[in-house]
Design an enzyme around this catalytic site. Structure first.
Site, PDB file in Angstrom:
ATOM      1  N   GLY A  46       0.827  -1.203   0.000  1.00 41.66           N
ATOM      2  CA  GLY A  46       0.000   0.000   0.000  1.00 41.66           C
ATOM      3  C   GLY A  46       0.858   1.248   0.000  1.00 41.66           C
ATOM      4  O   GLY A  46       1.991   1.226   0.490  1.00 41.66           O
ATOM      5  N   GLN A  51       2.971   9.929   1.280  1.00 41.82           N
ATOM      6  CA  GLN A  51       4.307   9.337   1.353  1.00 41.82           C
ATOM      7  C   GLN A  51       5.212   9.737   0.190  1.00 41.82           C
ATOM      8  O   GLN A  51       6.422   9.602   0.287  1.00 41.82           O
ATOM      9  CB  GLN A  51       4.203   7.802   1.407  1.00 41.82           C
ATOM     10  N   CYS A  91       5.653  -0.282   7.177  1.00 39.72           N
ATOM     11  CA  CYS A  91       5.363   0.894   6.364  1.00 39.72           C
ATOM     12  C   CYS A  91       6.570   1.228   5.494  1.00 39.72           C
ATOM     13  O   CYS A  91       7.705   1.190   5.977  1.00 39.72           O
ATOM     14  CB  CYS A  91       5.053   2.074   7.284  1.00 39.72           C
ATOM     15  N   GLU A 134      -3.357   3.339   5.449  1.00 40.75           N
ATOM     16  CA  GLU A 134      -3.137   4.344   4.393  1.00 40.75           C
ATOM     17  C   GLU A 134      -4.003   5.583   4.621  1.00 40.75           C
ATOM     18  O   GLU A 134      -3.555   6.702   4.356  1.00 40.75           O
ATOM     19  CB  GLU A 134      -3.402   3.747   3.008  1.00 40.75           C
ATOM     20  N   HIS A 137      -2.246   7.856   6.854  1.00 38.33           N
ATOM     21  CA  HIS A 137      -1.230   8.679   6.172  1.00 38.33           C
ATOM     22  C   HIS A 137      -1.870   9.960   5.627  1.00 38.33           C
ATOM     23  O   HIS A 137      -1.295  11.045   5.737  1.00 38.33           O
ATOM     24  CB  HIS A 137      -0.600   7.916   5.001  1.00 38.33           C
TER      25      HIS A 137
HETATM   26 NI    NI Z   1       2.624   3.351   5.646  1.00 45.96          NI
END
Ligand code: NI
Length: 166
Positions: A46, A51, A91, A134, A137
């Site tokens: 993912g 990110q 992650c 996710e 995030h």
């Molecule tokens: Ni992550």
């Protein structure tokens, strides 16, 4: 397509809250494709736009064994959360760190797909965990923030040492 640079924890840009996508146009679809390529290359299951330092609500996921089932979530919202379950998470922004996190067991999520069409999905197991991770995030949250302050500072030190060691 292009491989994008993934931010590493504790980069402060990971704490940015993503904005909704206004229109799923060609530029957004290109970003989705680049994110997918970046995720597969890493390799990971993912990736959130946060990110790759793009602060729009976009997630790509593929939890399939053969890495041939890409799922795209644009502007995802959790409509319902059921139960709770502990799961080991990692992650791409925190390489080499795996820790147990408690999350909802099952979720119902509404989002737009790569063509801008609305869909609703009921997710459980690894897919449910991944979507929740996710979405965090996109809210500017990294999974290590669920851990004790002591564990968080240990992980921060480890990440910073790794950067200096490059
Ligand atoms: Ni992550």
């Amino acid at each position: 397509m292009a491989i994008l640079n993934i931010l590493n924890y504790p980069d402060p840009r990971l704490y940015t809250v993503a904005k909704p996508v206004k229109e799923v146009n060609k530029a957004i679809q290109r970003l989705v494709d680049d994110m997918a390529e970046t995720m597969y290359q890493a390799p990971g299951i993912g990736l959130a736009a946060t990110q790759v330092d793009v602060h729009l609500q976009i997630i790509v996921i593929d939890v399939s064994e053969d890495k041939n089932r890409l799922q795209v979530f644009i502007n995802p919202t959790v409509k319902a959360s059921i139960g709770s379950r502990e799961f080991e998470e990692g992650c791409l922004s925190v390489p080499g760190i795996y820790e147990q996190v408690t999350r909802a067991e099952k979720i119902i999520v509404e989002a737009l797909d790569r063509d801008g069409n609305v869909f609703v999905i009921e997710a459980e197991g690894i897919l449910s965990v991944c979507i929740q991770h996710e979405i965090d995030h996109l809210l500017g949250k990294v999974f290590v923030q669920y851990l004790s302050p002591l564990k968080q500072s240990r992980i921060k030190n480890k990440m910073q040492k790794r950067v200096r060691g490059r």
